[in-house]
Design a protein around this motif. Structure first.
Motif, PDB file in Angstrom:
ATOM      1  N   SER A  16       0.823  -1.210   0.000  1.00 51.58           N
ATOM      2  CA  SER A  16       0.000   0.000   0.000  1.00 51.58           C
ATOM      3  C   SER A  16       0.856   1.258   0.000  1.00 51.58           C
ATOM      4  O   SER A  16       1.959   1.282   0.555  1.00 51.58           O
ATOM      5  CB  SER A  16      -0.909   0.022   1.232  1.00 51.58           C
ATOM      6  N   SER A  45      -4.632  -5.114  -9.653  1.00 51.36           N
ATOM      7  CA  SER A  45      -5.347  -3.995  -9.029  1.00 51.36           C
ATOM      8  C   SER A  45      -6.580  -4.479  -8.279  1.00 51.36           C
ATOM      9  O   SER A  45      -6.905  -3.960  -7.202  1.00 51.36           O
ATOM     10  CB  SER A  45      -5.753  -2.966 -10.094  1.00 51.36           C
ATOM     11  N   LYS A 100      -5.371  -5.838  -5.047  1.00 54.29           N
ATOM     12  CA  LYS A 100      -4.949  -4.780  -4.119  1.00 54.29           C
ATOM     13  C   LYS A 100      -6.134  -4.022  -3.537  1.00 54.29           C
ATOM     14  O   LYS A 100      -6.157  -3.715  -2.340  1.00 54.29           O
ATOM     15  CB  LYS A 100      -4.013  -3.791  -4.863  1.00 54.29           C
ATOM     16  N   LEU A 101      -7.105  -3.713  -4.373  1.00 49.55           N
ATOM     17  CA  LEU A 101      -8.193  -2.832  -3.953  1.00 49.55           C
ATOM     18  C   LEU A 101      -9.372  -3.562  -3.318  1.00 49.55           C
ATOM     19  O   LEU A 101     -10.190  -2.934  -2.642  1.00 49.55           O
ATOM     20  CB  LEU A 101      -8.693  -2.014  -5.146  1.00 49.55           C
ATOM     21  N   PRO A 107      -4.160   2.171  -2.968  1.00 50.56           N
ATOM     22  CA  PRO A 107      -3.460   1.607  -4.126  1.00 50.56           C
ATOM     23  C   PRO A 107      -1.976   1.433  -3.853  1.00 50.56           C
ATOM     24  O   PRO A 107      -1.452   1.927  -2.852  1.00 50.56           O
ATOM     25  CB  PRO A 107      -3.700   2.649  -5.221  1.00 50.56           C
ATOM     26  N   ALA A 155      -4.606   1.304 -10.409  1.00 54.79           N
ATOM     27  CA  ALA A 155      -5.147   1.180  -9.055  1.00 54.79           C
ATOM     28  C   ALA A 155      -5.404   2.552  -8.431  1.00 54.79           C
ATOM     29  O   ALA A 155      -6.410   2.746  -7.746  1.00 54.79           O
ATOM     30  CB  ALA A 155      -4.189   0.370  -8.183  1.00 54.79           C
ATOM     31  N   THR A 156      -4.499   3.489  -8.667  1.00 54.31           N
ATOM     32  CA  THR A 156      -4.688   4.829  -8.092  1.00 54.31           C
ATOM     33  C   THR A 156      -5.910   5.515  -8.706  1.00 54.31           C
ATOM     34  O   THR A 156      -6.685   6.178  -8.002  1.00 54.31           O
ATOM     35  CB  THR A 156      -3.438   5.691  -8.318  1.00 54.31           C
ATOM     36  N   ALA A 200      -8.937   3.998  -7.167  1.00 54.82           N
ATOM     37  CA  ALA A 200      -9.025   4.113  -5.712  1.00 54.82           C
ATOM     38  C   ALA A 200      -9.930   5.248  -5.251  1.00 54.82           C
ATOM     39  O   ALA A 200     -10.441   5.209  -4.132  1.00 54.82           O
ATOM     40  CB  ALA A 200      -7.631   4.300  -5.113  1.00 54.82           C
TER      41      ALA A 200
END
Length: 316
Positions: A105, A235, A238-239, A270, A296-297, A300
């Motif tokens: 993260s 992604s 991660k999310l 992210p 991902a960002t 997010a």
């Protein structure tokens, strides 16, 4: 507009402004590197120093917090490695990049201002507990895996080289220096002199907005080029997978509501630039890491709002 929604939009608007500054050429790439260096090497260490000096960690359960968070990290890292190697057919070295990208993260450039804006100083104290061990643990894991998979031919693994590399990188890290210096000052019991306190407060107060703007500039520099499908898959891990695992574990361990909320939201952030830097160190998966970080960002802004709603419902 609710205060929570406004804070989420404010945070990601600063990221977007940094991205637009780079996209339009208003700021040169070298400016982004300088702003990022200031955020990571000056403003954020002073914010952590300030927090360590003034924080009251009463009621926070660090061992349960660390256990819940890093069990989720390990499981998500393994999932990212398997997705990269088994589903997309990449080699083991790229698999490590996939594992890092799905579990590392962005706790500094994005996490610190985001948690501070949503949960205030008390939430940032919880985040500081994670930051204090997040960097060393993730750094050690990356170095060990690089030593195992990054060596040439049949060259043996050297444990002493691993330890030396870890300690060298850890002890010169500005964030770790800020945390250790703050703890040392706190233990001494000496109040900060007025002038020093004003200087620390002034520089620390810039950490949040400067870090977010610098992150936007970084995203523009890396961009997206190929590897879209694996980047999207990582992604999703991660999310969604990682915060879901942390949510289940903090509930199972019975963490206090604020601590549980911060842990889940940090897990939902992210990936940061460290995943890309590890890919550069491995000399593999650079495009995968940069694409995953950018995608991902961008997502997010929506997914973190979702997880904030979830933790608000579960923990009140």
């Amino acid at each position: 507009m609710s205060p929570l929604t406004e804070t989420v939009l404010f945070v990601f608007s600063l990221v977007a402004l940094g991205y637009l500054a780079g996209l339009t050429g208003y700021l040169k790439p070298a400016s982004g590197e300088g702003i990022s260096d200031f955020a990571v090497s000056v403003a954020m260490p002073l914010l952590l120093f300030q927090t360590m000096v003034n924080a009251d960690f009463h009621g926070v359960a660090p061992w349960s917090l660390w256990s819940a968070y890093f069990i989720a990290v390990a499981l998500t890292w393994a999932a990212g490695h398997l997705v990269t190697t088994r589903i997309f057919g990449r080699d083991a070295r790229a698999g490590i990049v996939g594992g890092v990208s799905s579990s590392y993260s962005n706790v500094v450039l994005l996490g610190a201002p985001f948690i501070l804006g949503i949960f205030g100083p008390n939430g940032f104290e919880v985040l500081s507990l994670l930051v204090s061990v997040h960097l060393p643990i993730m750094m050690m894991a990356s170095i060990v895996l690089f030593e195992i998979f990054g060596r040439r031919g049949d060259e043996p693994v050297h444990p002493l080289r691993v330890v030396r590399s870890f300690l060298r990188k850890l002890l010169v890290n500005p964030l770790i220096i800020g945390i250790l210096a703050g703890l040392a000052w706190r233990i001494s019991g000496t109040p900060l002199p007025g002038l020093v306190s004003r200087l620390v407060d002034a520089l620390a107060s810039t950490a949040g907005p400067v870090a977010l703007f610098a992150m936007g500039l970084s995203l523009r520099r890396f961009g997206i080029s190929g590897n879209i499908r694996p980047a999207l898959a990582l992604s999703v891990l991660k999310l969604f997978l990682m915060p879901a695992l942390v949510l289940g574990l903090v509930w199972l361990f019975g963490l206090p509501p604020l601590t549980a909320k911060v842990a889940v939201v940090v897990a939902a952030l992210p990936s940061g630039i460290n995943s890309y830097l590890i890919a550069v160190q491995f000399n593999t998966g650079q495009a995968l890491a940069s694409n995953q970080m950018t995608i991902a960002t961008a997502c997010a802004a929506v997914t973190t709002a979702f997880w904030l709603a979830v933790v608000g419902y579960v923990f009140g």
